[in-house]
Motif scaffolding. Structure first.
Motif, PDB file in Angstrom:
ATOM      1  N   MET B   1       0.808  -1.209   0.000  1.00 29.89           N
ATOM      2  CA  MET B   1       0.000   0.000   0.000  1.00 29.89           C
ATOM      3  C   MET B   1       0.842   1.260   0.000  1.00 29.89           C
ATOM      4  N   THR B   4       1.302   3.117  -3.241  1.00 28.12           N
ATOM      5  CA  THR B   4       0.221   3.922  -3.813  1.00 28.12           C
ATOM      6  C   THR B   4      -0.002   5.208  -3.026  1.00 28.12           C
ATOM      7  N   ASP B   5       0.697   5.311  -1.886  1.00 26.48           N
ATOM      8  CA  ASP B   5       0.407   6.405  -0.970  1.00 26.48           C
ATOM      9  C   ASP B   5       0.464   7.808  -1.564  1.00 26.48           C
ATOM     10  N   ASN B   6       1.647   8.230  -1.933  1.00 26.58           N
ATOM     11  CA  ASN B   6       1.799   9.646  -2.261  1.00 26.58           C
ATOM     12  C   ASN B   6       2.207   9.906  -3.701  1.00 26.58           C
ATOM     13  N   PRO B   8       0.396   9.928  -6.858  1.00 25.06           N
ATOM     14  CA  PRO B   8      -0.678   9.836  -7.839  1.00 25.06           C
ATOM     15  C   PRO B   8      -0.119  10.110  -9.237  1.00 25.06           C
ATOM     16  N   PRO B   9      -0.658   9.429 -10.222  1.00 24.14           N
ATOM     17  CA  PRO B   9      -0.197   9.732 -11.586  1.00 24.14           C
ATOM     18  C   PRO B   9      -0.561  11.179 -11.922  1.00 24.14           C
ATOM     19  N   THR B  10       0.288  11.845 -12.661  1.00 28.97           N
ATOM     20  CA  THR B  10       0.025  13.256 -12.941  1.00 28.97           C
ATOM     21  C   THR B  10      -1.217  13.420 -13.804  1.00 28.97           C
ATOM     22  N   SER B  11      -1.500  12.435 -14.642  1.00 30.09           N
ATOM     23  CA  SER B  11      -2.769  12.482 -15.358  1.00 30.09           C
ATOM     24  C   SER B  11      -3.173  11.053 -15.663  1.00 30.09           C
TER      25      SER B  11
END
Lengths: 268, 374
Positions: B1, B4-6, B8-11
């Protein structure tokens, strides 16, 4: 990721529910359920369908009045007449399918019921510029990149909707967050995102009550686990004191699932 | 996990970038904008020489459109809040009759008759809403009952007091009454006279009104339509209350959970719909100088059709006041335009049905694009 339990002894208790009973006519939905929640803790409430999980959290969030029992919020006895009272006190609930309105934009959903206003010529208008700005920032914090704050919630995935609802509750000052089966309808990756959000919220010092019937989701984020069965508490265990198998068996009422265990291969 | 924490995909690679043009086009009003353009092109090609686009012709279909707009604004906000009002047409007949009876038969001053009628109608609207909320019945059924109740009461009241179903003489008693002028007067008459004097617009060439322009001014009915559209649009899109209207219709339970006073919002929208019906009735009574017990027949459906052409969702939570107004213009222009084009009037209904169907199909498609509905 999980705080040592010794540290939690010093943390203040947010909510204490003692011997909660709820009767609907002749049906006894809850017969003496107790639970306490610390700040910064994720307390998982487990139980099979019909165990009384939903009824129990509804007494916590002011939807139902308990027939008997006491609720202490931050040490003071509390009795909520309406859900709004609980929200004002700082107890926010995110319901599985009622979290968001899909036809409305993310901003409109985010500020629903708490609209910021700006006076122009003495008339108060919805402050769209401010609302959009805050929404974009809060979404970024939660790891969601919006195309625009006008985007309808319907265009978001189920996990993102739960995340928006959690972000909303936190933004408006929730001290206790009740999540009603936030992962039950989600895929693997979306579930991971929601669990990551739960972790992030807990680290901000917010107490989280996490309702689920999925032991693996509970084990991933839970600090303590309380199992309900047929309206009663079967017990509360700390993280590390209990194995997923034991939890699973408690939820299923003990022996019944044991016979199934071999065929399911521990995959439930 | 923790992975996936910090991060995020930029788009999201699955979300296509939308061009600004396409985004600007994707509005709830798009269907009705297309409708307006289409009907104008159609009538410009078929009825250009018939006088449809002369000042008098423009005034003719503008007034009819304005009538539709006034009731469509109320119906639109109510529909977005998740409810229907089928009693609008009967309410128009009822309030018109109330004004005429009170002022002509009972001899009350016209201003008092109008104010009392408004209070009465808004109270009936509130009662409608209260019944819907308290019984939990569909508003369709509750207001259907009021469609009959109000119409029946209107006819009964007219017959019982005057033995007639049409009461005239309102214009005479309304002479010089300032509230009556708010509904039945005309503005910018000086400007139109001046334009007539300069030969820019048609004037009468013979008779007692020789030299006066054919179109004397802008009737208050149109002013009301404009004011209601602006008010409705601002209320819906720019205020806190507007957000509550969307929320109440989108999902009443979800809205209640976050503290939106759903019941109050819905009842107030029923009251506003009744108010709009009363505005139209007052303007009609002042214009014709009479009230008829059958006035406003089928107006509830015309209002709902305008709103639906305007892109609102029948089940609530989505729509636009501007769209509803454009829908009303489509309706008005088609109804009057077919007359100018010399088409058999029964074909009006065929035309209307086709437009309704096309608009709803287009609107459904647009709405899915915007809201991601499946």
């Amino acid at each position: 990721m999980v705080k040592p339990l010794i540290e939690m002894q010093n943390v203040k208790t947010m909510i204490e529910m003692k011997g909660i009973e709820k009767h609907f006519g002749s049906v006894i939905a809850l017969s003496g359920v107790s639970l306490d929640l610390m700040a910064g803790e994720c307390h998982c409430l487990l139980g099979d369908n019909g165990a009384g999980k939903s009824t129990f959290i509804k007494t916590m969030s002011g939807v139902h009045k308990p027939s008997a029992g006491e609720i202490f919020f931050e040490g003071k006895p509390m009795s909520f007449a309406r859900p709004r009272d609980a929200i004002v006190a700082g107890i926010a609930t995110v319901y599985q399918d009622l979290a968001m309105i899909p036809l409305m934009s993310v901003t409109r959903n985010f500020f629903m019921g708490n609209e910021p206003t700006r006076k122009i010529a003495g008339i108060s208008f919805f402050d769209h510029a401010y609302a959009n700005d805050v929404t974009m920032k809060e979404m970024k914090k939660m790891g969601i990149n919006l195309r625009s704050p006008d985007q309808a919630v319907g265009t978001l995935s189920g996990g993102e909707r739960q995340t928006v609802a959690i972000a909303r509750a936190v933004h408006f000052g929730a001290k206790v967050l009740i999540l009603d089966e936030p992962t039950s309808a989600l895929g693997v990756r979306q579930t991971a995102n929601v669990l990551a959000t739960v972790d992030r919220v807990r680290n901000q010092g917010i107490g989280v009550v996490f309702i689920t019937h999925n032991v693996r989701h509970a084990m991933a984020v839970g600090d303590r686990f309380t199992v309900l069965d047929r309206g009663k508490t079967l017990g509360t265990a700390k993280r590390g004191e209990i194995t997923p198998e034991e939890l699973q068996n408690m939820m299923a009422g003990g022996q019944k699932l044991a016979t199934l265990e071999s065929s399911l291969g521990g995959t439930v | 996990m923790s992975q996936t924490d910090n991060t995020p995909p930029t788009s999201d690679e699955r979300v296509k970038d939308m061009s600004g043009f396409r985004k600007a086009l994707l509005r709830p009003e798009l269907g009705s904008i297309c409708g307006v353009i289409l009907v104008f092109i159609f009538f410009f090609l078929t009825a250009r020489d018939s006088g449809m686009f002369s000042p008098a012709g423009v005034m003719n279909w503008s007034i009819v459109s304005a009538q539709f707009i006034i009731i469509a604004v109320g119906a639109c906000l109510l529909m977005i809040a998740g409810e229907f009002d089928l009693s609008v047409g009967s309410m128009i007949g009822f309030s018109g009759m109330s004004i005429a009876l009170l002022s002509v038969s009972f001899g009350w001053p016209v201003w008092l008759a109008i104010i009392v009628t408004f209070v009465l109608c808004v109270a009936i609207g509130a009662f409608n809403g209260w019944l819907v909320i308290k019984t939990g019945l569909p508003s369709f059924i509750v207001t259907l009952a009021f469609l009959f109740i109000l119409r029946g009461l209107t006819i009964f009241a007219a017959i019982a007091t005057t033995r007639k179903t049409i009461i005239g003489g309102v214009r005479e008693v309304a002479e010089g009454d300032w509230i009556a002028a708010i509904f039945g007067g005309k503005i910018l008459t000086g400007l139109f006279q001046w334009m007539g004097d300069h030969g820019w617009i048609e004037t009468f060439v013979r008779g007692t009104r020789e030299g006066q322009p054919v179109v004397e001014g802008i009737p208050m009915l149109m002013v009301w339509a404009l004011v209601l559209v602006i008010f409705g649009h601002l209320l819906l899109t720019k205020t806190k209350f507007g957000n509550w209207i969307f929320a109440s219709g989108g999902d009443a339970q979800a809205a209640r959970y976050v503290g939106v006073p759903v019941n109050r919002v819905k009842i107030m929208m029923f009251m506003f719909t009744a108010f709009c019906a009363c505005v139209l009735a007052s303007a009609q009574v002042m214009e014709f100088g009479s009230a008829g017990a059958d006035r406003g027949l089928l107006k509830e459906f015309e209002a709902i059709i305008s709103v639906v052409i305007g892109g609102a969702l029948l089940t609530g939570g989505y729509g636009s006041v501007i769209g509803a107004a454009l829908g009303a213009i489509v309706f008005g222009v088609v109804q009057q335009g077919l007359f100018f084009a010399g088409v058999e009037s029964s074909l009006f209904r065929v035309f209307l049905g086709v437009i309704l169907l096309l608009a709803v199909i287009l609107n459904t498609y647009i709405r899915r694009m915007i809201t991601g509905e499946k």
